[in-house]
Design a protein around this motif. Structure first.
Motif, mmCIF file in Angstrom:
data_model
loop_
_atom_site.group_PDB
_atom_site.id
_atom_site.type_symbol
_atom_site.label_atom_id
_atom_site.label_comp_id
_atom_site.label_asym_id
_atom_site.label_seq_id
_atom_site.Cartn_x
_atom_site.Cartn_y
_atom_site.Cartn_z
ATOM 1 N N GLY A 172 0.762 -1.240 0.000
ATOM 2 C CA GLY A 172 0.000 0.000 0.000
ATOM 3 C C GLY A 172 0.791 1.286 0.000
ATOM 4 N N LYS A 173 2.102 1.235 0.287
ATOM 5 C CA LYS A 173 2.828 2.487 0.440
ATOM 6 C C LYS A 173 2.953 3.214 -0.894
ATOM 7 C CE LYS A 173 6.260 0.446 2.344
ATOM 8 N NZ LYS A 173 7.538 0.086 3.016
ATOM 9 N N PRO A 174 3.077 4.541 -0.884
ATOM 10 C CA PRO A 174 3.232 5.297 -2.123
ATOM 11 C C PRO A 174 4.446 4.832 -2.912
ATOM 12 C CG PRO A 174 2.731 6.776 -0.304
ATOM 13 C CD PRO A 174 2.989 5.419 0.300
ATOM 14 N N LEU A 175 4.366 4.948 -4.229
ATOM 15 C CA LEU A 175 5.443 4.470 -5.082
ATOM 16 C C LEU A 175 6.783 5.115 -4.749
ATOM 17 C CD1 LEU A 175 3.868 4.066 -8.630
ATOM 18 C CD2 LEU A 175 5.094 2.319 -7.312
ATOM 19 N N ALA A 176 6.761 6.397 -4.383
ATOM 20 C CA ALA A 176 8.022 7.055 -4.033
ATOM 21 C C ALA A 176 8.667 6.364 -2.836
ATOM 22 C CB ALA A 176 7.789 8.530 -3.734
ATOM 23 N N GLU A 177 7.869 5.970 -1.856
ATOM 24 C CA GLU A 177 8.408 5.253 -0.700
ATOM 25 C C GLU A 177 8.875 3.856 -1.096
ATOM 26 O OE1 GLU A 177 6.268 5.136 2.940
ATOM 27 O OE2 GLU A 177 5.540 7.188 2.781
ATOM 28 N N SER A 178 8.133 3.220 -1.995
ATOM 29 C CA SER A 178 8.524 1.884 -2.428
ATOM 30 C C SER A 178 9.855 1.916 -3.171
ATOM 31 C CB SER A 178 7.436 1.282 -3.313
ATOM 32 O OG SER A 178 6.244 1.088 -2.575
ATOM 33 N N ARG A 179 10.029 2.929 -4.018
ATOM 34 C CA ARG A 179 11.324 3.064 -4.709
ATOM 35 C C ARG A 179 12.450 3.281 -3.705
ATOM 36 N NH1 ARG A 179 8.105 6.792 -8.051
ATOM 37 N NH2 ARG A 179 7.412 5.651 -9.914
ATOM 38 N N ALA A 180 12.180 4.095 -2.700
ATOM 39 C CA ALA A 180 13.194 4.339 -1.673
ATOM 40 C C ALA A 180 13.504 3.061 -0.905
ATOM 41 C CB ALA A 180 12.719 5.427 -0.715
ATOM 42 N N GLU A 181 12.498 2.220 -0.679
ATOM 43 C CA GLU A 181 12.745 0.966 0.013
ATOM 44 C C GLU A 181 13.602 0.032 -0.831
ATOM 45 O OE1 GLU A 181 10.564 -2.969 1.836
ATOM 46 O OE2 GLU A 181 9.307 -1.222 1.423
ATOM 47 N N VAL A 182 13.353 -0.001 -2.132
ATOM 48 C CA VAL A 182 14.181 -0.834 -3.007
ATOM 49 C C VAL A 182 15.637 -0.366 -2.949
ATOM 50 C CG1 VAL A 182 14.599 -1.598 -5.371
ATOM 51 C CG2 VAL A 182 12.247 -1.370 -4.533
ATOM 52 N N ALA A 183 15.842 0.938 -2.992
ATOM 53 C CA ALA A 183 17.210 1.468 -2.918
ATOM 54 C C ALA A 183 17.859 1.124 -1.587
ATOM 55 C CB ALA A 183 17.184 2.981 -3.129
ATOM 56 N N TYR A 184 17.107 1.233 -0.517
ATOM 57 C CA TYR A 184 17.600 0.905 0.823
ATOM 58 C C TYR A 184 17.970 -0.577 0.901
ATOM 59 C CZ TYR A 184 17.151 0.285 5.964
ATOM 60 O OH TYR A 184 17.341 -0.025 7.284
ATOM 61 N N ALA A 185 17.100 -1.441 0.381
ATOM 62 C CA ALA A 185 17.370 -2.876 0.386
ATOM 63 C C ALA A 185 18.612 -3.206 -0.433
ATOM 64 C CB ALA A 185 16.158 -3.627 -0.156
#
Length: 498
Positions: A112-125
């Motif tokens: 459910g998180k916004p795409l901008a947050e999801s992209r940031a999570e991918v970068a963090y991972a």
């Protein structure tokens, strides 16, 4: 690769080209297959409540099959050259970066998180994978003459063995990366039990790792994945099996206690990243503009559904009113909606019980005299949404302060002195993270020594970093993930006297 029979809802969050490459089975020794029982469970989009996939519902025998694969892969994997393990992880890192948009779409669709947050999570991972690709060839050891002069001492590092990794739903790619990357770097094969609510991201990433292993002729039993609607049906038999040597869990303190009890019989190495109740301290000398920016960061990522979310806003009475005004204005600028909709900054909560809990603790606070400055309601739209909420007139005894809310609610509690602020901050059984905004360097050092938390953010609302140790004190857990310490959780020191 088994994609399985599944229902795909056509949402803007998960394009068909991405959905077609999401495995839905259990992964055992390099093959995706249905659960032995043939059962499946549904994974839904929390912003629409529509079903995205039917996923294999693994059980006891699937779990034991996965452990057998990991156990049999262990000798070859621990003997694999560190450089080879490093290069594998580096290739995984590069693939994650290249597929950021596809992975972000999956994270948004199931979480459910916004795409901008999801992209940031991918970068963090991806940073965890890159970091442990580098750490794989940098195990610390020791070689020295004994102080007595009678012999020499060697200290080596050996992988602990097959590991069970249990990941939460709120950061589905970050959590698998934070556990799998150091385990594989250390030489430990793994069985992953992803969260029932968000197993799709784990499956997609596991397939990337499986492909890289297979392409290099490495043992594919190094990574195994068992999704399940019953965590106990997977964890129970594995924790009772002497072939398992390591448990890493991220989740609630309540579940963590039960897992620790089960792990005690086998004397397993354990890493526990459990609950939090983060205080956010704003002192009278704080830069309020920076404090409000930090407050929104610390509170509103994933709609407040993070273990490091600010839960208690402790503000000096001299600036409490102005801080409340500014935070209210900032919250009113947030846009609630489907994570894939342009402009959305706050997505849904993960499921209906989460919404009900937030509604309950806010209602209790209002009944006790708290004032809702903004929010306090559910938006009139389908899905599990709750409006960003600021509460004033809150006392420390209320559940919205004393318990982890895991939602978009910011209760403000005033304090009068630094000692009172520290007492309030430490007045919890949890000690994962704390935040503080002040210009006083001396106070910063005092807080670093007196606030009971494993991590402290000073004048910033984010602390997580792949290169730093993540973990807490008290009932917030045991061990550390990230940084140099993260790989130590998967290594046993061996002392050799020559």
């Amino acid at each position: 690769m088994l994609l399985g029979t599944h229902t795909v809802t056509m949402t803007t969050a998960l394009p068909p080209t991405v959905a077609a490459h999401v495995p839905t089975g259990v992964l055992i020794d390099g093959s995706w297959r249905p659960a032995r029982s043939g059962r499946t469970f549904e994974v839904a989009d929390p912003a629409t409540t529509e079903v995205l996939f039917d996923v294999a519902d693994g059980g006891e025998q699937d779990a034991l099959d996965a452990l057998t694969a990991a156990h049999e892969a262990f000798p070859a994997w621990r003997a694999t050259a560190p450089r080879v393990r490093s290069e594998l992880l580096r290739a995984v890192f590069e693939t994650l970066v290249a597929r950021t948009e596809d992975i972000a779409a999956i994270v948004t669709a199931e979480g459910g998180k916004p795409l901008a947050e999801s992209r940031a999570e991918v970068a963090y991972a991806a940073e965890y994978v890159r970091w442990y690709a580098e750490q794989a060839v940098r195990f610390d050891g020791l070689a020295r003459r004994a102080p007595s002069g009678g012999n020499h001492q060697l200290v080596l590092r050996r992988p602990v063995g097959p590991a069970l990794l249990i990941t939460p739903w709120n950061f589905p790619i970050a959590m698998i990366a934070r556990k799998v990357a150091p385990a594989l770097a250390a030489g430990c094969p793994v069985v992953v039990k992803p969260a029932q609510l968000t197993p799709l991201t784990t499956a997609y990433v596991a397939e990337i790792i499986r492909e890289e292993l297979a392409d290099r002729g490495l043992p594919t039993g190094v990574i195994n994945v068992v999704p399940s609607s019953s965590a106990r049906s997977v964890s129970g038999p594995l924790l009772a099996d002497p072939r398992l040597r390591k448990l890493s869990f991220t989740g609630s303190t309540e579940v963590g206690r039960l897992l620790l009890k089960s792990a005690a019989d086998g004397i397993l190495r354990t890493s526990m990243e459990l609950g939090g109740n983060a205080p956010f301290l704003v002192f009278e000398d704080a830069d309020l503009d920076a404090a409000v920016i930090g407050a929104v960061q610390a509170k509103m990522r994933n709609a407040g559904q993070t273990c490091v979310a600010a839960n208690r806003f402790l503000v000096h009475h001299a600036v409490a009113g102005e801080f409340a005004d500014r935070l209210t204005a900032a919250f009113e600028q947030l846009v609630v909606g489907h994570g894939a909709e342009p402009g959305t900054t706050v997505g849904p909560l993960i499921e209906q019980p989460a919404v009900t809990h937030v509604e309950t603790v806010v209602a209790e606070a209002v009944d006790a005299g708290a004032v809702v400055r903004t929010g306090g309601t559910r938006p009139a739209r389908r899905g599990y949404f709750y409006a960003p909420t600021v509460l004033e007139g809150v006392t420390p005894d209320l559940r919205v302060v004393s318990e982890e809310t895991f939602g978009p609610v910011a209760p403000i509690v005033p304090f009068g002195s630094e000692d009172e602020a520290v007492a309030l901050a430490n007045g919890s059984d949890f000690g994962l993270v704390a935040y503080a905004f002040t210009r006083d360097v001396g106070r910063v050092m005092r807080l670093a020594e007196s606030v009971e938390a494993g991590m402290i953010g000073i004048n910033r609302g984010m602390v997580s970093d792949a290169t730093a140790p993540f973990g807490g004190l008290k009932q917030s857990g045991l061990g550390r993930e990230g940084g140099e310490l993260g790989i130590e959780e998967y290594l046993d020191p061996v002392y050799v006297a020559l």
